[in-house]
Design a protein around this motif. Structure first.
Motif, PDB file in Angstrom:
ATOM      1  N   VAL A   1       6.776  -0.271  -3.463  1.00  0.00           N
ATOM      2  CA  VAL A   1       6.331  -0.282  -2.162  1.00  0.00           C
ATOM      3  C   VAL A   1       4.947  -1.071  -2.011  1.00  0.00           C
ATOM      4  N   ALA A   2       4.318  -1.705  -3.074  1.00  0.00           N
ATOM      5  CA  ALA A   2       3.036  -2.067  -3.044  1.00  0.00           C
ATOM      6  C   ALA A   2       3.553  -3.597  -2.573  1.00  0.00           C
TER       7      ALA A   2
ATOM      8  N   ILE B   1       7.361   7.914  -1.963  1.00  0.00           N
ATOM      9  CA  ILE B   1       7.106   7.199  -0.900  1.00  0.00           C
ATOM     10  C   ILE B   1       8.309   6.223  -0.692  1.00  0.00           C
ATOM     11  N   GLY B   2       8.778   5.490  -1.751  1.00  0.00           N
ATOM     12  CA  GLY B   2       9.789   4.573  -1.439  1.00  0.00           C
ATOM     13  C   GLY B   2      11.082   5.353  -0.984  1.00  0.00           C
ATOM     14  N   GLU B   3      11.315   6.272  -1.794  1.00  0.00           N
ATOM     15  CA  GLU B   3      12.273   7.371  -1.211  1.00  0.00           C
ATOM     16  C   GLU B   3      12.318   7.503   0.323  1.00  0.00           C
ATOM     17  N   ALA B   4      11.169   7.821   0.676  1.00  0.00           N
ATOM     18  CA  ALA B   4      11.038   8.272   2.037  1.00  0.00           C
ATOM     19  C   ALA B   4      11.351   7.114   3.013  1.00  0.00           C
TER      20      ALA B   4
ATOM     21  N   LEU C   1      -8.638   2.758 -11.492  1.00  0.00           N
ATOM     22  CA  LEU C   1      -7.838   3.598 -10.886  1.00  0.00           C
ATOM     23  C   LEU C   1      -6.582   3.135 -10.045  1.00  0.00           C
ATOM     24  N   CYS C   2      -5.511   3.811 -10.262  1.00  0.00           N
ATOM     25  CA  CYS C   2      -4.343   2.982  -9.978  1.00  0.00           C
ATOM     26  C   CYS C   2      -3.400   4.058  -9.077  1.00  0.00           C
ATOM     27  N   LEU C   3      -2.886   3.333  -7.929  1.00  0.00           N
ATOM     28  CA  LEU C   3      -1.878   4.051  -7.154  1.00  0.00           C
ATOM     29  C   LEU C   3      -0.422   3.382  -7.216  1.00  0.00           C
ATOM     30  N   LEU C   4       0.140   4.388  -8.011  1.00  0.00           N
ATOM     31  CA  LEU C   4       1.615   3.779  -8.339  1.00  0.00           C
ATOM     32  C   LEU C   4       2.682   4.217  -7.048  1.00  0.00           C
ATOM     33  N   VAL C   5       3.216   3.483  -6.497  1.00  0.00           N
ATOM     34  CA  VAL C   5       4.183   3.647  -5.313  1.00  0.00           C
ATOM     35  C   VAL C   5       5.617   3.247  -5.489  1.00  0.00           C
TER      36      VAL C   5
END
Ligand code: KG4
Ligand code: ZN
Length: 357
Positions: free
Chosen positions: A291-292, A180-183, A149-153
């Motif tokens: 973001v990681a 999220i990085g944009e936020a 499983l991967c979360l790409l941020v």
């Protein structure tokens, strides 16, 4: 013009790939070597030039300026990286570049350069998806079995994916608005800071002393799917800044923002881990993308994965943000399996979903 794409390669052999990354505002070149029959790699040399200072006065990345900068610096970076690796051009087995997603001008500069090198050396050219690079690079230093499983941020994406193979990604959730990085970047900008805002917010949050609760919303946190939404959090932060906000509390506000978005990520990933442990027997969780590199977010995921008894993997901080190592590595994974490069008229794709590799 045609070149030979078939790659006569035995899996036991060493493979050396030169990668180029020019999809946004970093010009990066790396030479990566696959060590042995176990698919693990070493970076022989890497050079990255950030354009951040050039774009600063414009308050964001200017595409035209970015492609010109890539074009001005790429040749120098390739020569420097080759020299530092101690190799000559003919010792490189394949040439890879980011073909998307990203800013078209930059993609054209980087991919044309890699295509030219492939053509002149008669070696394969590999078109790499930038997001695939962010994710697969986690496998360069350790064995991570598929599926995981991967979360790409990152600055452009927030996606939860089931990674079934090096080229088989199933999107199971994503942001419905801002990445999220944009936020992070927009909130930092509202506070008067320049791009990239993520590292600045992280530093401010560390300095927060008082316990202040700004009651930021957590959109979609209770929804049944694995989607995210960050623009409401950013808007709520803007309203706080625009009202009679005591500037002395900016560290506390940064901390509230970081806590809030992290909680949204953790809540959804916790549910996804439960489901995919049962459904697909995944036992690894990968966090990837710019973001990681946030230490607070990394800590929270270490704790979550320990609680859920899944292996947690996140690249070193330098490999989280944009770099060419991940592009060379993704090409190595691909050549190792299908032993084929791409045709030279493979066109850059400013939009290129992981599910359409
Ligand atoms: O992956 P990346 O280098 O480029 C894209 O492909 O988008 O990610 C860049 C994004 C920017 O939005 C930047 O603010 C964010 O990653 N970022 C961070 C941190 N370092 C970079 N966000 C939060 N905390 C950080 N330490
Ligand atoms: Zn990126």
């Amino acid at each position: 013009i045609s070149i030979k794409n078939n790659f006569k390669y035995s899996n036991f052999k060493i493979m050396i790939v030169l990668g180029i990354e020019t999809s946004c505002d970093e010009t990066s070149v790396a030479i990566v070597k696959k060590k042995n029959r176990f698919l693990l790699g070493d970076v022989l040399s890497e050079n990255t030039l950030s354009q951040v200072k050039k774009h600063k006065k414009f308050g964001g990345v200017v595409p035209e300026l970015a492609s010109r900068e890539h074009s001005n610096t790429l040749d120098y970076l390739v020569k420097k990286t080759l020299k530092e690796s101690g190799l000559s051009l003919c010792e490189i087995d394949a040439f890879a570049a980011t073909l998307g997603p990203g800013l078209l001008g930059g993609l054209i500069v980087g991919s044309n350069y890699a295509k030219t090198l492939a053509l002149t050396t008669k070696k394969p050219f590999v078109a790499v998806n930038h997001l695939q690079g962010h994710i697969l690079v986690t496998r360069m230093k350790r064995i991570i079995k598929f599926p995981f499983l991967c979360l790409l941020v990152s600055g452009g994406h927030t996606q939860m994916l089931l990674v079934r193979k090096y080229n088989d990604f199933k999107l199971i959730g994503e942001t419905l608005d801002d990445a999220i990085g944009e936020a992070f970047d927009k909130v930092a900008k509202l506070m008067g800071y320049s791009y990239p805002g993520g590292p600045i917010i992280e530093k401010l949050a560390l300095k927060a002393k008082k316990k202040v609760n700004f009651n930021l919303p957590e959109p979609l946190i209770n929804s049944k799917n694995f989607n995210f939404s960050f623009s409401g959090i950013k808007t709520a932060t803007r309203k706080i800044i625009d009202s009679s906000f005591d500037k002395k509390l900016k560290c506390e506000l940064a901390k509230n923002f970081q806590d809030c978005v992290t909680n949204c990520l953790i809540t959804k990933c916790s549910k996804a881990i439960d489901l995919y442990k049962k459904k697909k027997k995944i036992n690894s969780f990968v966090l990837a993308g710019g973001v990681a590199s946030n230490k607070f977010i990394r800590e929270k995921f270490i704790n979550l994965c320990a609680k859920k008894s899944v292996q947690f993997i996140v690249p070193e901080q330098d490999l989280c943000v944009d770099n060419a190592t991940m592009i060379a590595w993704a090409a190595i994974e691909r050549l190792q399996i299908n032993k084929k490069g791409d045709i030279l008229d493979f066109e850059p794709k400013p939009r290129w979903a992981l599910e359409k590799l």
